[in-house]
Write a protein that holds these residues in place. Structure first.
Motif, PDB file in Angstrom:
ATOM      1  N   LEU A  26       0.804  -1.225   0.000  1.00  0.00           N
ATOM      2  CA  LEU A  26       0.000   0.000   0.000  1.00  0.00           C
ATOM      3  C   LEU A  26       0.836   1.274   0.000  1.00  0.00           C
ATOM      4  O   LEU A  26       0.339   2.338  -0.337  1.00  0.00           O
ATOM      5  CB  LEU A  26      -0.960   0.012   1.200  1.00  0.00           C
ATOM      6  N   GLY A  27       2.100   1.182   0.412  1.00  0.00           N
ATOM      7  CA  GLY A  27       2.989   2.331   0.359  1.00  0.00           C
ATOM      8  C   GLY A  27       2.930   3.292   1.524  1.00  0.00           C
ATOM      9  O   GLY A  27       3.390   4.425   1.424  1.00  0.00           O
ATOM     10  N   PHE A  28       2.351   2.872   2.653  1.00  0.00           N
ATOM     11  CA  PHE A  28       2.367   3.728   3.837  1.00  0.00           C
ATOM     12  C   PHE A  28       3.801   3.871   4.335  1.00  0.00           C
ATOM     13  O   PHE A  28       4.583   2.932   4.272  1.00  0.00           O
ATOM     14  CB  PHE A  28       1.501   3.137   4.948  1.00  0.00           C
ATOM     15  N   ASN A  29       4.150   5.061   4.815  1.00  0.00           N
ATOM     16  CA  ASN A  29       5.476   5.308   5.379  1.00  0.00           C
ATOM     17  C   ASN A  29       5.457   5.014   6.872  1.00  0.00           C
ATOM     18  O   ASN A  29       4.500   5.365   7.562  1.00  0.00           O
ATOM     19  CB  ASN A  29       5.886   6.774   5.176  1.00  0.00           C
ATOM     20  N   ASP A  45       3.352   3.112  13.666  1.00  0.00           N
ATOM     21  CA  ASP A  45       2.586   4.255  13.184  1.00  0.00           C
ATOM     22  C   ASP A  45       2.928   4.471  11.718  1.00  0.00           C
ATOM     23  O   ASP A  45       4.103   4.641  11.361  1.00  0.00           O
ATOM     24  CB  ASP A  45       2.904   5.512  14.001  1.00  0.00           C
ATOM     25  N   LEU A  46       1.899   4.434  10.876  1.00  0.00           N
ATOM     26  CA  LEU A  46       2.070   4.546   9.428  1.00  0.00           C
ATOM     27  C   LEU A  46       1.375   5.804   8.933  1.00  0.00           C
ATOM     28  O   LEU A  46       0.375   6.234   9.498  1.00  0.00           O
ATOM     29  CB  LEU A  46       1.439   3.329   8.740  1.00  0.00           C
ATOM     30  N   GLN A  47       1.904   6.369   7.845  1.00  0.00           N
ATOM     31  CA  GLN A  47       1.288   7.565   7.288  1.00  0.00           C
ATOM     32  C   GLN A  47       1.299   7.508   5.767  1.00  0.00           C
ATOM     33  O   GLN A  47       2.259   7.068   5.154  1.00  0.00           O
ATOM     34  CB  GLN A  47       2.026   8.812   7.749  1.00  0.00           C
ATOM     35  N   ASP A  50      -2.277  12.669   4.569  1.00  0.00           N
ATOM     36  CA  ASP A  50      -2.749  13.139   5.870  1.00  0.00           C
ATOM     37  C   ASP A  50      -3.304  12.013   6.733  1.00  0.00           C
ATOM     38  O   ASP A  50      -3.712  12.245   7.866  1.00  0.00           O
ATOM     39  CB  ASP A  50      -3.837  14.206   5.691  1.00  0.00           C
ATOM     40  N   GLN A  51      -3.363  10.811   6.192  1.00  0.00           N
ATOM     41  CA  GLN A  51      -3.964   9.693   6.920  1.00  0.00           C
ATOM     42  C   GLN A  51      -2.929   8.923   7.721  1.00  0.00           C
ATOM     43  O   GLN A  51      -1.810   8.716   7.261  1.00  0.00           O
ATOM     44  CB  GLN A  51      -4.659   8.742   5.953  1.00  0.00           C
ATOM     45  N   GLU A  52      -3.323   8.511   8.923  1.00  0.00           N
ATOM     46  CA  GLU A  52      -2.443   7.708   9.775  1.00  0.00           C
ATOM     47  C   GLU A  52      -3.132   6.410  10.151  1.00  0.00           C
ATOM     48  O   GLU A  52      -4.349   6.365  10.341  1.00  0.00           O
ATOM     49  CB  GLU A  52      -2.086   8.455  11.058  1.00  0.00           C
ATOM     50  N   ILE A  53      -2.333   5.366  10.238  1.00  0.00           N
ATOM     51  CA  ILE A  53      -2.795   4.073  10.748  1.00  0.00           C
ATOM     52  C   ILE A  53      -1.913   3.710  11.929  1.00  0.00           C
ATOM     53  O   ILE A  53      -0.684   3.781  11.835  1.00  0.00           O
ATOM     54  CB  ILE A  53      -2.703   2.961   9.683  1.00  0.00           C
ATOM     55  N   GLU A  54      -2.550   3.367  13.046  1.00  0.00           N
ATOM     56  CA  GLU A  54      -1.843   2.785  14.185  1.00  0.00           C
ATOM     57  C   GLU A  54      -1.996   1.284  14.015  1.00  0.00           C
ATOM     58  O   GLU A  54      -3.087   0.741  14.149  1.00  0.00           O
ATOM     59  CB  GLU A  54      -2.468   3.223  15.506  1.00  0.00           C
TER      60      GLU A  54
END
Length: 86
Positions: A26-29, A45-47, A50-54
């Motif tokens: 998905l390419g989250f940083n 913690d992924l970003q 502007d969206q974040e996923i814990e």
């Protein structure tokens, strides 16, 4: 009423599969990654924009039936201008 989604918390049980899916596919940083020795789990913690996923990786997390600490979506948090007004 809502400005945006602040963050999404997800519980997974397999570190390698979860990391591969969210980061490599998905390419989250990765903003930060913490191993919590006392719980033997990870919080990543992924970003993406502007969206974040814990992302919580809990090895023996039970399948989601009705318990909040089971695999799957943990919670979804919205950002608002004013909690009191909302």
């Amino acid at each position: 009423m809502f400005d945006s989604i602040h963050h999404i918390a997800i519980i997974g049980s397999d570190y390698k599969k979860s990391y591969h899916f969210y980061v490599e596919l998905l390419g989250f940083n990765v903003v930060r990654e913490n191993y919590r020795k006392e719980r033997d789990d990870y919080k990543i913690d992924l970003q993406c924009g502007d969206q974040e996923i814990e992302l919580f990786i809990i090895k023996n997390a039970p399948k989601r039936l009705s318990r909040p600490e089971a695999c799957g979506l943990r919670h979804l948090a919205f950002r608002v201008t004013s909690v009191d007004e909302t």
